[in-house]
Scaffold this motif. Structure first.
Motif, PDB file in Angstrom:
ATOM      1  N   ASP A   1      -0.448   9.925 -10.008  1.00 54.50           N
ATOM      2  CA  ASP A   1       0.692  10.803  -9.760  1.00 54.50           C
ATOM      3  C   ASP A   1       1.322  11.238 -11.081  1.00 54.50           C
ATOM      4  O   ASP A   1       1.915  12.306 -11.183  1.00 54.50           O
TER       5      ASP A   1
ATOM      6  N   ALA B   1      -9.700   2.983   0.256  1.00 59.62           N
ATOM      7  CA  ALA B   1     -10.119   4.369   0.023  1.00 59.62           C
ATOM      8  C   ALA B   1      -9.073   5.345   0.545  1.00 59.62           C
ATOM      9  O   ALA B   1      -8.888   6.430   0.005  1.00 59.62           O
ATOM     10  N   ALA B   2      -8.362   4.926   1.587  1.00 56.66           N
ATOM     11  CA  ALA B   2      -7.390   5.825   2.222  1.00 56.66           C
ATOM     12  C   ALA B   2      -6.209   6.151   1.303  1.00 56.66           C
ATOM     13  O   ALA B   2      -5.421   7.043   1.598  1.00 56.66           O
ATOM     14  N   TRP B   3      -6.072   5.447   0.211  1.00 56.72           N
ATOM     15  CA  TRP B   3      -5.016   5.774  -0.760  1.00 56.72           C
ATOM     16  C   TRP B   3      -5.374   7.001  -1.583  1.00 56.72           C
ATOM     17  O   TRP B   3      -4.551   7.548  -2.285  1.00 56.72           O
ATOM     18  N   ALA B   4      -6.626   7.400  -1.523  1.00 56.71           N
ATOM     19  CA  ALA B   4      -7.089   8.507  -2.354  1.00 56.71           C
ATOM     20  C   ALA B   4      -6.761   9.849  -1.710  1.00 56.71           C
ATOM     21  O   ALA B   4      -6.502   9.945  -0.521  1.00 56.71           O
ATOM     22  N   ASP B   5      -6.774  10.892  -2.549  1.00 59.01           N
ATOM     23  CA  ASP B   5      -6.587  12.244  -2.028  1.00 59.01           C
ATOM     24  C   ASP B   5      -7.860  12.720  -1.350  1.00 59.01           C
ATOM     25  O   ASP B   5      -7.817  13.488  -0.403  1.00 59.01           O
TER      26      ASP B   5
ATOM     27  N   ARG C   1      -9.505   0.888   4.053  1.00 65.55           N
ATOM     28  CA  ARG C   1      -8.046   0.905   3.914  1.00 65.55           C
ATOM     29  C   ARG C   1      -7.633   1.175   2.463  1.00 65.55           C
ATOM     30  O   ARG C   1      -6.549   1.671   2.205  1.00 65.55           O
TER      31      ARG C   1
ATOM     32  N   GLU D   1     -13.903  -0.737   1.028  1.00 66.74           N
ATOM     33  CA  GLU D   1     -12.847  -0.959   2.002  1.00 66.74           C
ATOM     34  C   GLU D   1     -12.135   0.334   2.353  1.00 66.74           C
ATOM     35  O   GLU D   1     -11.465   0.940   1.533  1.00 66.74           O
TER      36      GLU D   1
ATOM     37  N   ARG E   1      -1.206   0.898  -5.375  1.00 71.20           N
ATOM     38  CA  ARG E   1       0.061   1.552  -5.703  1.00 71.20           C
ATOM     39  C   ARG E   1       0.099   1.900  -7.190  1.00 71.20           C
ATOM     40  O   ARG E   1       0.532   2.974  -7.594  1.00 71.20           O
TER      41      ARG E   1
ATOM     42  N   GLU F   1      -3.170  -3.971  -2.266  1.00 72.59           N
ATOM     43  CA  GLU F   1      -2.298  -2.831  -2.049  1.00 72.59           C
ATOM     44  C   GLU F   1      -1.426  -2.553  -3.277  1.00 72.59           C
ATOM     45  O   GLU F   1      -1.202  -1.404  -3.638  1.00 72.59           O
ATOM     46  N   GLU F   2      -0.961  -3.618  -3.914  1.00 73.12           N
ATOM     47  CA  GLU F   2      -0.168  -3.463  -5.145  1.00 73.12           C
ATOM     48  C   GLU F   2      -0.984  -2.722  -6.203  1.00 73.12           C
ATOM     49  O   GLU F   2      -0.478  -1.865  -6.917  1.00 73.12           O
TER      50      GLU F   2
ATOM     51  N   ARG G   1      -2.391   4.659  -7.992  1.00 75.98           N
ATOM     52  CA  ARG G   1      -1.812   5.861  -7.418  1.00 75.98           C
ATOM     53  C   ARG G   1      -0.706   6.401  -8.337  1.00 75.98           C
ATOM     54  O   ARG G   1      -0.629   7.582  -8.621  1.00 75.98           O
TER      55      ARG G   1
END
Ligand SMILES: Nc1ncnc2c1ncn2[C@@H]1O[C@H](COP(=O)(O)OP(=O)(O)OP(=O)(O)O)[C@@H](O)[C@H]1O
Ligand SMILES: [Mg+2]
Lengths: 242, 196
Positions: free
Chosen positions: A195, A210-214, A208, A206, A188, A184-185, A191
């Motif tokens: 950003d 992939a869900a960090w992506a737009d 969870r 995974e 971040r 997760e780090e 991401r």
């Protein structure tokens, strides 16, 4: 001309390995783009063409047909040197295996591509240490890869990919050897780079992560079969481009 | 879900009136499982009937305040120490839908799976956005911590569903390869949907 130029664009790209009976169509005429500020995840079963997509995007391999552009430059038009330079300056790449140089310390591994590119050694190393601290292994800066765990090596590889002003970050299973918290780090961090204006492509199995992506793009047998959260800009520009 | 036990557990902290209970519940669980006030009051009435809670008068604004009884405390204690039963898994519409899709002729199971995967992934992206907003620090306020744990549970649930869908697809493909007879459900992509 769109308001935002894609950092990465694959147009009608195919990649065929081998020939005759051994022919493998790793990618079949796919089109794909990543825009500044965007993180795109690529998911698909083993063998669906995810790494192939990434190596083509990173100029490490050439398509059998179709075009790959990075910041508007057709990679096929670049000389070998030009492509190597592009890889060092514009593209950060996290390999599925980590591809660290065993004879160099963590800091040296991270600093090397930039030193090769003329950034003064002191500054390159200073930036490298900062990037290592960002991925949570600042205290291992002087270790050699063989003296680190798999997850630690992976973080060195990530630091190497995000250091400097890379416009395009390509990551092939960057969280593979990491526990959920550390994974997760890393997301971040990816991401945050996106950003700040970079374009990122993240290959992962995974959900969870992939869900960090737009956007999440699903590959099957070398074909994009679906995607979530399609970028409105993409939807507006794509039809016109066809 | 046991509304009864959730409300009793909240009353164990302090006496409260109906609306307050609802607010406290949602602070811990987000609006994931919305409770309407009517449901709260019927539950309170039942708790009172069963001797687990008792009305103890009104506050200045005329709200009826409920407090937990000794029997109620025992009930809460035994709720916390008894595992949630899994002998009767909650009815899972998706599992039932796929089970039928595989057997009903003419259904393109591959498309059913992919549509669900996209939808679940979109939900997972939403949960992740909420997590991102919350930042990397572990919340220290108990109700924030509670909500972040509930959010994690939603993330794990969506993730498990996607993994299960991947697994179903892989198995269907294998079955299709091993038994390439007519009418075999294919996990082939809904290619017409991808031509953007
Ligand atoms: N150099 C090569 N020669 C022949 N076939 C290859 C070569 N590289 C890749 N392939 C084939 O191309 C297809 C796509 O491979 P790719 O590595 O892109 O898959 P992937 O989606 O990254 O899989 P994984 O999840 O296992 O990493 C596979 O069938 C693979 O066997
Ligand atoms: Mg791969």
């Amino acid at each position: 001309m769109s308001a935002r130029e894609a950092v990465l664009r694959l147009t009608d790209v195919s990649r065929v390995h081998g020939s005759g009976a051994n022919e493998v169509h790793a990618l079949r005429s796919i089109s794909f783009a990543a825009y500044p500020g965007e993180l795109v995840a690529v998911m698909g079963p083993s063998g669906s063409g995810k790494s192939t997509l990434l190596t083509l995007a990173g100029g490490l391999d050439r398509p059998t047909s179709g075009m790959v552009t990075v910041e508007g430059t057709d990679l096929d038009r670049l000389s070998l040197d030009g492509r190597a330079r592009m890889r060092r300056t514009s593209i950060g790449y996290v390999f599925q295996g980590f591809n660290l140089i065993p004879a160099l310390t963590a800091t040296e591994n991270v600093a090397l591509p930039r030193e090769l590119d003329g950034v003064p050694a002191r500054q390159a190393r200073e930036d490298a240490r900062r990037a290592l601290a960002e991925v949570g292994i600042g205290e291992l800066a002087d270790r050699f890869p063989d003296d680190m765990s798999g997850g630690q090596q992976q973080r060195v590889a990530i630091a190497r990919a995000v250091v400097g002003e890379r416009r395009l970050i390509l990551a092939d299973e960057p969280t593979g050897a990491l526990d959920t918290e550390t994974g997760e780090e890393i997301l971040r961090l990816l991401r945050a780079r996106c950003d700040a204006g970079a374009a990122g492509v993240l290959v992962t199995h995974e959900a969870r992560h992939a869900a960090w992506a737009d956007r999440v793009v699903f590959l099957r047998d070398g074909v994009v079969i679906d995607e979530t959260g399609a970028d409105p800009v993409e939807l507006l520009t794509e039809p016109a481009a066809r | 879900m046991s509304v009864k036990h959730a409300l009793l557990a909240l009353l164990e902290q302090q006496p409260m009136y109906g609306y307050q209970l609802r607010v406290e519940f949602e602070q811990r669980t987000g609006t994931t499982w919305p409770l309407n006030v009517g449901q709260v009051y019927t539950t309170l009435t039942r708790l009172e009937r069963d001797g687990l809670a008792a009305a103890r008068g009104e506050d200045a604004e005329g709200h009826v305040i409920y407090e937990i009884t000794a029997a109620g405390r025992d009930e809460v204690a035994s709720w916390f120490t008894t595992p949630v039963s899994r002998d009767q898994p909650p009815r899972d519409e998706l599992a039932i839908k796929l089970a039928l899709a595989v057997t009903v002729p003419g259904v393109d199971v591959g498309t059913v799976i992919q549509q669900q995967r996209s939808a679940t992934m979109a939900a997972l992206q939403d949960y992740t956005r909420l997590k991102r907003q919350a930042g990397r620090d572990v919340p220290t306020e108990p109700s924030d911590l509670a909500w972040s744990l509930v959010l994690d549970s939603l993330v794990f649930g969506a993730e498990a569903e996607i993994r299960w869908l991947d697994h179903c697809e892989a198995r269907l493909r294998r079955a299709a390869i091993e038994r390439p007879a007519a009418g075999t459900p294919t996990a082939a992509p809904a290619s017409e949907r991808s031509t953007r």
